[in-house]
Design an enzyme around this catalytic site. Structure first.
Site, PDB file in Angstrom:
ATOM      1  N   GLU A   1      30.187   1.192  -2.669  1.00  0.00           N
ATOM      2  CA  GLU A   1      28.766   0.544  -3.026  1.00  0.00           C
ATOM      3  C   GLU A   1      28.847  -1.130  -2.829  1.00  0.00           C
ATOM      4  O   GLU A   1      28.080  -1.768  -2.205  1.00  0.00           O
ATOM      5  CB  GLU A   1      28.262   0.898  -4.494  1.00  0.00           C
ATOM      6  CG  GLU A   1      27.443   1.951  -4.444  1.00  0.00           C
ATOM      7  CD  GLU A   1      26.767   2.449  -5.592  1.00  0.00           C
ATOM      8  OE1 GLU A   1      26.290   3.470  -5.863  1.00  0.00           O
ATOM      9  OE2 GLU A   1      26.764   1.414  -6.668  1.00  0.00           O
TER      10      GLU A   1
ATOM     11  N   GLY B   1     -18.336 -17.780   0.185  1.00  0.00           N
ATOM     12  CA  GLY B   1     -19.488 -17.869   1.070  1.00  0.00           C
ATOM     13  C   GLY B   1     -19.525 -16.369   1.484  1.00  0.00           C
ATOM     14  O   GLY B   1     -19.415 -15.436   1.158  1.00  0.00           O
TER      15      GLY B   1
ATOM     16  N   GLY C   1     -16.749 -12.929   4.848  1.00  0.00           N
ATOM     17  CA  GLY C   1     -16.417 -11.583   5.083  1.00  0.00           C
ATOM     18  C   GLY C   1     -15.414 -11.215   4.005  1.00  0.00           C
ATOM     19  O   GLY C   1     -14.779 -11.806   3.448  1.00  0.00           O
ATOM     20  N   LYS C   2     -15.703  -9.680   3.733  1.00  0.00           N
ATOM     21  CA  LYS C   2     -14.994  -9.132   2.955  1.00  0.00           C
ATOM     22  C   LYS C   2     -13.325  -8.939   2.964  1.00  0.00           C
ATOM     23  O   LYS C   2     -12.691  -9.104   1.941  1.00  0.00           O
ATOM     24  CB  LYS C   2     -15.437  -7.468   2.754  1.00  0.00           C
ATOM     25  CG  LYS C   2     -14.822  -6.903   1.597  1.00  0.00           C
ATOM     26  CD  LYS C   2     -15.104  -5.407   1.611  1.00  0.00           C
ATOM     27  CE  LYS C   2     -14.521  -4.545   0.394  1.00  0.00           C
ATOM     28  NZ  LYS C   2     -13.144  -4.566   0.829  1.00  0.00           N
TER      29      LYS C   2
ATOM     30  N   THR D   1     -10.669  -9.678   0.087  1.00  0.00           N
ATOM     31  CA  THR D   1      -9.696  -9.013  -0.318  1.00  0.00           C
ATOM     32  C   THR D   1      -8.113  -9.315  -0.022  1.00  0.00           C
ATOM     33  O   THR D   1      -7.559  -9.134  -1.187  1.00  0.00           O
ATOM     34  CB  THR D   1      -9.825  -7.482   0.206  1.00  0.00           C
ATOM     35  OG1 THR D   1     -11.304  -6.807  -0.004  1.00  0.00           O
ATOM     36  CG2 THR D   1      -8.983  -6.480  -0.516  1.00  0.00           C
TER      37      THR D   1
END
Length: 389
Positions: free
Chosen positions: A93, A226, A229-230, A234
């Site tokens: 590992e 303003g 646009g969404k 988001t």
């Protein structure tokens, strides 16, 4: 040998997708049920996606799935304990982790638990005993032994954490490690932020400053964009959410508040999602106008980060975040994104309202990352990064 080397190199030609934030390498017999499990819990509590193999190690050959998990991690923690070097599984590992560090720029942090770094570096004491046995078992594989020795030496020379030098309790030590991991991951992540030029990165830092993250008070901040646009709205909330989420005990991103609120019992559904996320109860459902006093008390003990995405009515803010029966714990932060300033003025102080950038610059950025914005009634959308429309 040549064929094997070629295959190994080709597997790293294109770095694999990063599925995990953290991979923990540890000797199961030493720390599986103690330190390593507590470390895993602390990381998960901070919403850090962490891989920890709970299976008992069987045989000498490490499984391909485990090597893949290492490759798909952004950061590896190596818990060097007394018997770590006695496991060929652990040594394989370790060697693979260091290979990923070189090829994929994976972050590696050693943790010395009950063992001195010099004993790991020089293979002394229990590590010397382990290699005395390994030399008998692998007397015909000197290359493998040398690879393991070099890996231990290299890892022991890296900056990390030494439990013998800790201040405070072991819980404090684990929390310090988790905070350091979070800091390092924040520095190297968000693909969204990598697409921001210096101007927009600074804008996001400005709204973070309004949140006063060091203050124990509960703070609400609103941002409006303003009629742009969404999609932009988001994306902006999402970037902030992911940048900050690791600093809180619980988090919730409530998307499309405006649209969901239009449905029958829409706000109640959103509140149930919020309560389930913050209190970590997947089956919690409350249909009454108010929540119980016990729920209120639990919320008041929880440091939470909440984003209300695309809000269009002050009643939504009141119902989901600012009512008398939904009081969150000290240090909680609530971010509200909306398309109109007038809505925020009804609920927030003037110095907690933020407008992001001017339209021309925003459109330029949107074209780079593929976010839709609205300009004079027309949708403008970037199709590819840094490219055409």
């Amino acid at each position: 040998m040549a064929s094997s080397s070629s295959s190994s190199s080709s597997s790293f030609a294109n770095p694999p997708p990063q599925k995990y934030d953290v991979f923990i390498s540890f000797r199961g017999a030493d720390t599986r049920d103690t330190f390593s499990s507590h470390l895993h819990t602390a990381l998960v509590r901070k919403k850090i996606e962490t891989y920890m193999d709970y299976r008992l190690e069987r045989g000498n050959k490490i499984e391909l799935s485990l090597l893949q998990a290492i490759e798909e991690s952004k950061l590896s923690l190596i818990v060097f304990s007394k018997n770590y070097a006695s496991s060929t599984w652990c040594l394989d590992e370790l060697a693979h982790i260091l290979e990923c560090e070189k090829r994929n720029r994976q972050i590696v942090i050693p943790i010395f638990y009950g063992i001195d770094p010099s004993q790991v570096r020089k293979q002394q004491e229990s590590y010397g005993d382990a290699f005395a046995q390994l030399e008998e078992r692998f007397e015909d594989s000197t290359d493998k032994l040398l690879k393991w020795r070099n890996a231990l030496k290299e890892a022991a020379n890296m900056s990390g954490f030494d439990n013998s030098n800790r201040t405070g309790t072991e819980a404090d030590f684990i929390e310090k490690i988790a905070d350091d991991v979070l800091t390092k991951l924040n520095r190297t992540s968000s693909s969204d932020l990598k697409d921001l030029d210096q101007f927009y990165s600074r804008k996001i830092e400005e709204i973070e400053s309004l949140l006063c993250l060091d203050s124990p008070d509960v703070c609400n901040v609103g941002s409006w964009v303003g009629s742009l646009g969404k999609s932009w709205l988001t994306t902006f909330g999402n970037v902030l959410f992911h940048r900050l989420s690791g600093q809180f005990e619980a988090t919730c991103f409530l998307a499309d508040v405006k649209e969901v609120s239009k449905r029958h019992v829409g706000l109640k559904d959103l509140r149930n999602v919020l309560l389930r996320e913050i209190l970590n109860e997947k089956d919690l459902s409350i249909n009454t106008p108010f929540v119980s006093p016990f729920i209120q008390e639990r919320l008041s003990r929880t440091k939470a980060l909440i984003v209300l995405d695309d809000v269009n009515d002050s009643s939504q803010i009141e119902y989901l975040a600012c009512s008398s029966h939904l009081k969150f714990g000290p240090g909680s932060r609530i971010i509200i994104t909306t398309r109109g300033k007038s809505l925020l003025k009804k609920t927030l102080p003037h110095d907690k309202i933020y407008k992001f950038g001017h339209k021309d610059g925003l459109i330029s950025w949107a074209l780079k990352i593929g976010v839709s914005v609205r300009d004079n009634g027309c949708i403008i959308k970037g199709i590819c990064r840094g490219g055409s429309t």
